[in-house]
Design an enzyme around this catalytic site. Structure first.
Site, PDB file in Angstrom:
ATOM      1  N   TYR A 247     -11.875   9.656  -1.191  1.00 48.02           N
ATOM      2  CA  TYR A 247     -11.193   9.801   0.099  1.00 48.02           C
ATOM      3  C   TYR A 247      -9.907  10.622   0.011  1.00 48.02           C
ATOM      4  O   TYR A 247      -9.612  11.433   0.899  1.00 48.02           O
ATOM      5  CB  TYR A 247     -10.927   8.426   0.726  1.00 48.02           C
TER       6      TYR A 247
ATOM      7  N   HIS B 182     -11.690 -17.861   0.187  1.00 45.35           N
ATOM      8  CA  HIS B 182     -11.772 -19.300   0.482  1.00 45.35           C
ATOM      9  C   HIS B 182     -10.622 -19.769   1.363  1.00 45.35           C
ATOM     10  O   HIS B 182     -10.673 -20.857   1.925  1.00 45.35           O
ATOM     11  CB  HIS B 182     -11.809 -20.109  -0.821  1.00 45.35           C
TER      12      HIS B 182
ATOM     13  N   TYR C 103      -1.100  12.112   2.043  1.00 47.77           N
ATOM     14  CA  TYR C 103      -1.981  12.471   0.936  1.00 47.77           C
ATOM     15  C   TYR C 103      -1.905  13.962   0.645  1.00 47.77           C
ATOM     16  O   TYR C 103      -1.988  14.382  -0.505  1.00 47.77           O
ATOM     17  CB  TYR C 103      -3.417  12.076   1.272  1.00 47.77           C
TER      18      TYR C 103
ATOM     19  N   ASP D  16       0.828  -1.200   0.000  1.00 44.58           N
ATOM     20  CA  ASP D  16       0.000   0.000   0.000  1.00 44.58           C
ATOM     21  C   ASP D  16       0.870   1.261   0.000  1.00 44.58           C
ATOM     22  O   ASP D  16       1.660   1.448  -0.914  1.00 44.58           O
ATOM     23  CB  ASP D  16      -0.982  -0.045   1.187  1.00 44.58           C
TER      24      ASP D  16
END
Length: 275
Positions: A108, A254, A189, A59
């Protein structure tokens, strides 16, 4: 990784966790040049005799790692990036301007630009509720955060934690953010536009570090406009010519709780074993 004989270091980034001295009141001190500088200083402090290191990043860490490889490829043996692919600098439009054009002011990243505004909204909804919502957000696609509306639901609604996230995990993050606040994280940001201005000399530059990229098929970043085409149709390989493998983990739901770390760790270990 430590059990395989590596020295594994997971640093808190500037403005997060137990870091000290970050000028939270000045978002211009959170550009990619600053945070890559922090990594270089860290390497000098903890591994002064190492010419190069392996880097694993996810990220925002991935964005920093891409720039580390761009600015200082001489310091990196190989990179395994999770979730965020390399995004080459657009020559005429900053990241914030591009996402605002694509998604509007409620996206955002755009909401994070006004100093103090998002911090106040998080405080109003409560740090623990906010952390639970962020950590359990599973909707592929853009994340909107309309002013005064939060995640679009009632802050009183209970958040059901998945099997891989415990109350103890959440409490750890809450304790750190209650100590530091969210301004440090949001400043990354707020500095994006200045980072875009300062990285003009690297427009068109390639990442020339051996690289492996791993992403989940439900990852928000995988569903941004044109990202899948970029990853799979040649753009990624053009900009990162030493990209050796792209792994898309499909239907991750899964997997049981214990399997996901094993899957990721095997990708990391197998890749670094080549070097």
């Amino acid at each position: 990784m430590a059990s395989h004989g590596y020295r594994a270091v997971a640093p808190d980034l500037r403005g997060y966790g137990d870091t000290t001295g970050a000028p939270l009141e000045d978002s211009s001190k959170f550009t990619v040049l600053h945070v890559v500088g922090d990594i270089i200083a860290l390497l000098q402090a903890i591994a002064p005799d190492e010419d190069k290191v392996f880097v694993v990043a996810h990220d925002w860490g991935a964005l920093i790692a891409w720039h580390l490889c761009l600015f200082r490829p001489d310091k990196v043996k190989a990179l395994l990036s999770l979730s965020v692919a390399y995004s080459p600098r657009h020559p005429s439009q900053s990241t914030i301007d591009r996402v605002r054009s694509a998604y509007g002011d409620d996206y955002y990243m755009c909401r994070f630009q006004a100093h103090g505004e998002i911090e106040a909204e998080i405080s109003e909804m409560g740090v623990k509720y906010f952390m639970k919502k962020i950590l359990t957000y599973r909707t592929p696609g853009p994340l909107f955060f309309p002013k005064g509306k939060g995640f679009g639901d009632s802050c009183g609604d209970p958040v059901v934690l998945p099997s891989w996230l415990t109350e103890e995990d959440v409490d750890y993050y809450v304790s750190k953010f209650e100590k530091t606040g969210f301004t440090g994280g949001v400043n990354y940001y707020r500095a994006l536009k200045l980072s875009w201005e300062l990285t003009a000399p690297w427009t068109g530059a390639q990442i020339k570090v051996p690289t492996k990229f791993v992403i989940g098929d439900l990852d928000l970043t995988y569903h941004m406009p044109r990202v899948q085409d970029y990853i799979h149709k040649g753009g990624f390989k053009r900009d990162v010519p030493l990209l050796e493998d792209v792994v898309v983990i499909k239907d991750a739901a899964h997997f049981i709780n214990q399997e996901i770390p094993d899957v990721i760790n095997k990708h990391i270990y197998d890749f670094f074993q080549q070097y």
